[in-house]
Design a protein around this motif. Structure first.
Motif, PDB file in Angstrom:
ATOM      1  N   ALA A   2      -1.826 -18.304   6.674  1.00  0.00           N
ATOM      2  CA  ALA A   2      -1.831 -19.364   7.684  1.00  0.00           C
ATOM      3  C   ALA A   2      -0.929 -20.511   7.243  1.00  0.00           C
ATOM      4  N   PRO A   3      -0.225 -21.126   8.195  1.00  0.00           N
ATOM      5  CA  PRO A   3       0.624 -22.274   7.833  1.00  0.00           C
ATOM      6  C   PRO A   3      -0.211 -23.475   7.427  1.00  0.00           C
ATOM      7  N   SER A   4       0.451 -24.476   6.900  1.00  0.00           N
ATOM      8  CA  SER A   4      -0.236 -25.690   6.485  1.00  0.00           C
ATOM      9  C   SER A   4      -0.959 -26.339   7.658  1.00  0.00           C
ATOM     10  N   LYS A   5      -2.146 -26.910   7.361  1.00  0.00           N
ATOM     11  CA  LYS A   5      -2.949 -27.557   8.407  1.00  0.00           C
ATOM     12  C   LYS A   5      -3.011 -29.061   8.202  1.00  0.00           C
ATOM     13  N   GLY A   6      -2.149 -29.573   7.361  1.00  0.00           N
ATOM     14  CA  GLY A   6      -2.128 -31.006   7.101  1.00  0.00           C
ATOM     15  C   GLY A   6      -1.572 -31.829   8.246  1.00  0.00           C
ATOM     16  N   TRP A   7      -1.153 -31.164   9.328  1.00  0.00           N
ATOM     17  CA  TRP A   7      -0.584 -31.863  10.481  1.00  0.00           C
ATOM     18  C   TRP A   7      -1.632 -32.183  11.536  1.00  0.00           C
ATOM     19  N   SER A   8      -2.925 -31.948  11.281  1.00  0.00           N
ATOM     20  CA  SER A   8      -3.957 -32.043  12.318  1.00  0.00           C
ATOM     21  C   SER A   8      -4.123 -33.449  12.876  1.00  0.00           C
ATOM     22  N   ASP A   9      -3.623 -34.464  12.168  1.00  0.00           N
ATOM     23  CA  ASP A   9      -3.642 -35.822  12.705  1.00  0.00           C
ATOM     24  C   ASP A   9      -2.428 -35.979  13.610  1.00  0.00           C
ATOM     25  N   ARG A  10      -2.654 -36.117  14.914  1.00  0.00           N
ATOM     26  CA  ARG A  10      -1.540 -36.128  15.860  1.00  0.00           C
ATOM     27  C   ARG A  10      -0.708 -37.394  15.774  1.00  0.00           C
ATOM     28  N   LEU A  11      -1.124 -38.351  14.945  1.00  0.00           N
ATOM     29  CA  LEU A  11      -0.320 -39.546  14.721  1.00  0.00           C
ATOM     30  C   LEU A  11       0.640 -39.354  13.557  1.00  0.00           C
ATOM     31  N   ASN A  12       0.557 -38.184  12.936  1.00  0.00           N
ATOM     32  CA  ASN A  12       1.428 -37.880  11.814  1.00  0.00           C
ATOM     33  C   ASN A  12       2.811 -37.485  12.316  1.00  0.00           C
ATOM     34  N   ASP A  13       3.833 -37.784  11.524  1.00  0.00           N
ATOM     35  CA  ASP A  13       5.212 -37.490  11.938  1.00  0.00           C
ATOM     36  C   ASP A  13       5.474 -35.993  12.087  1.00  0.00           C
ATOM     37  N   VAL A  14       4.744 -35.167  11.344  1.00  0.00           N
ATOM     38  CA  VAL A  14       5.003 -33.717  11.366  1.00  0.00           C
ATOM     39  C   VAL A  14       4.102 -33.001  12.369  1.00  0.00           C
ATOM     40  N   TYR A  15       3.433 -33.766  13.217  1.00  0.00           N
ATOM     41  CA  TYR A  15       2.464 -33.142  14.127  1.00  0.00           C
ATOM     42  C   TYR A  15       3.129 -32.176  15.110  1.00  0.00           C
ATOM     43  N   LEU A  16       4.220 -32.577  15.722  1.00  0.00           N
ATOM     44  CA  LEU A  16       4.881 -31.732  16.719  1.00  0.00           C
ATOM     45  C   LEU A  16       5.365 -30.429  16.098  1.00  0.00           C
ATOM     46  N   ARG A  17       5.917 -30.496  14.882  1.00  0.00           N
ATOM     47  CA  ARG A  17       6.337 -29.277  14.199  1.00  0.00           C
ATOM     48  C   ARG A  17       5.140 -28.411  13.854  1.00  0.00           C
ATOM     49  N   GLY A  18       4.030 -29.052  13.474  1.00  0.00           N
ATOM     50  CA  GLY A  18       2.824 -28.296  13.168  1.00  0.00           C
ATOM     51  C   GLY A  18       2.272 -27.571  14.372  1.00  0.00           C
TER      52      GLY A  18
END
Length: 455
Positions: A2-18
């Motif tokens: 599974a890919p990284s799940k550290g993007w779960s905060d939608r205010l994070n810069d990497v959210y869209l890529r996640g």
């Protein structure tokens, strides 16, 4: 994997890529070309939709915060064990907050570098400012108590003590039995030189020194008055005439403790609000979240938080000085009675009064762990309309926080500021959120709030 799940905060810069990585993974693992379950906050894995719809929902509503094991999207047990280091810790998981606070102010304590700290924040020209006296005292105590329990120990004195007191509370141990346990651990089980307290009294002093204790205020048995301020030395209620003290039914004399002090019939436990609000800003994590409603809230027309309401906006326009600093705290209030004795045949009702910090994100402000316990109103019966008598200490403290404020150290901005707070109450007359002006004629509004849901 599974890919990284550290993007779960939608205010994070990497959210869209996640989101895109999640969609690629989900369609590949499930083998579906048409639809998959939507894990957004609104659908909660209940409804299925196309890739475009799921992607839009995740971007607008955000992914379920506690959905870290993607069972509905093809993930299986053991698949992501090697990738755990990339999973961002959820707010629901316990963390060592005491260690985090120490790390914020004393990076050398944890071997971390202050250069990693983001200083371009909150329009603060001062990159680092010395904490005020109250904050310094707290940090010094915390640093002392965070020393290892004994040489080579993985647990600190403070964390071990907090866990033991937690077990005592849930196990309903007596003070004497807890003291016996501490003596056994110190004398026979722990290495020589351990700094564990030897008695419950010493352990309780540690919590008191950290400012986490409460004040005892005697109350009239008929809920007429509190024995505080000018009434502190009264022995009889000035309204109903009943005695303040418990009496021995055999000789009619006042009951006394072993130390000679008389025993009151009713005691209010009040937890001072000011030090607890100050504590919210002594950790960089919570200090940054306390300004979420202004700095990180997404204004997309969807109602997710009180900050999205017209009432919040109207309040900001009415009180621009208060609204100019997003760190100023807006509080909700809730209270209800419960029976603390599960096996008791005698009816008994204790009323906790809770404060809810509305500055926090919506997925945090209504979590039980983030509630602020303000007071415990004793039974055996509920206070009824006399609840305003017990709210007097809180009302006074809120008035001071609104008018004067309190000096507070912001660990995130590394500077001191004047913290103000306001209480938001739901008035059934006007049906809008508005701060209470604490006058005698408006005290009824407090009673209305207690009996209506907050938030």
């Amino acid at each position: 994997m599974a890919p990284s799940k550290g993007w779960s905060d939608r205010l994070n810069d990497v959210y869209l890529r996640g989101v895109e990585e999640f969609l690629d993974y989900a369609f590949k693992k499930t083998g579906r070309r048409g639809e998959i379950r939507c894990p957004c906050v609104k659908c909660s894995n209940t409804y299925s939709a196309t890739r475009e719809v799921v992607g839009t929902h995740l971007k607008v509503y955000g992914i379920i915060r506690n959905y870290t094991f993607w069972y509905h999207h093809g993930e299986r047990v053991g698949e992501s064990e090697s990738n755990l280091e990339s999973v961002q810790q959820s707010e629901d998981e316990p963390s060592n907050e005491m260690h985090d606070i120490l790390r914020d102010l004393y990076p050398e304590f944890c071997g971390q570098d202050t250069n990693d700290m983001d200083t371009d924040i909150f329009a603060c020209d001062i990159h680092k400012e010395e904490p005020n006296e109250e904050a310094n005292k707290f940090y010094r105590l915390l640093r002392d108590f965070e020393q290892p329990l004994y040489q080579g120990s993985k647990s600190s004195k403070l964390s071990c003590l907090v866990k033991l007191l937690h077990i005592k509370s849930f196990g309903r141990w007596s003070n004497e039995s807890f003291t016996m346990l501490l003596q056994l651990l110190k004398d026979e089980l722990l290495p020589q030189g351990s700094n564990l307290p030897q008695s419950y009294y010493d352990a309780k002093k540690v919590i008191q020194d950290l400012g986490l204790s409460y004040k005892k205020i005697d109350a009239c048995v008929n809920n007429c008055i509190l024995y505080w301020k000018e009434d502190e030395r009264l022995n009889f209620c000035k309204i109903c005439g009943y005695s303040r003290w418990k009496t021995d039914k055999y000789n009619g004399e006042d009951k006394v403790k072993t130390n000679g002090k008389r025993i009151p019939k009713k005691i209010l436990r009040y937890f001072p609000l000011k030090p607890r609000l100050q504590r919210l800003f002594m950790s960089t994590k919570t200090a940054s979240l306390m300004r979420w409603h202004k700095d990180k809230r997404v204004d997309d027309g969807v109602m997710r938080h009180l900050a999205d309401s017209m009432a919040w906006i109207s309040f900001d326009k009415l009180h621009p000085n208060f609204a100019s600093d997003s760190r100023n705290v807006r509080l909700g209030l809730a209270s209800d009675g419960f029976q603390p004795f599960a096996n008791s045949k005698m009816p008994y009702s204790v009323w906790p009064v809770l404060l809810i910090p509305y500055n926090l994100p919506p997925w945090m402000c209504m979590k039980q762990s983030n509630f602020i316990l303000s007071m415990l109103i004793p039974g055996p019966e509920g206070p009824g309309d006399a609840i305003d008598i017990y709210l007097q200490p809180l009302v006074e403290e809120l008035r001071e926080l609104w008018e004067t404020g309190i000096d507070t150290f912001d660990a995130y901005a590394q500077c001191n500021f004047k913290l103000h707070a306001v209480y938001y109450g739901l008035s059934m007359i006007s049906c809008i959120w508005e701060p209470i002006s604490w006058s005698t004629k408006e005290s009824w509004l407090v009673l209305v709030v207690i009996r209506t849901p907050v938030g």
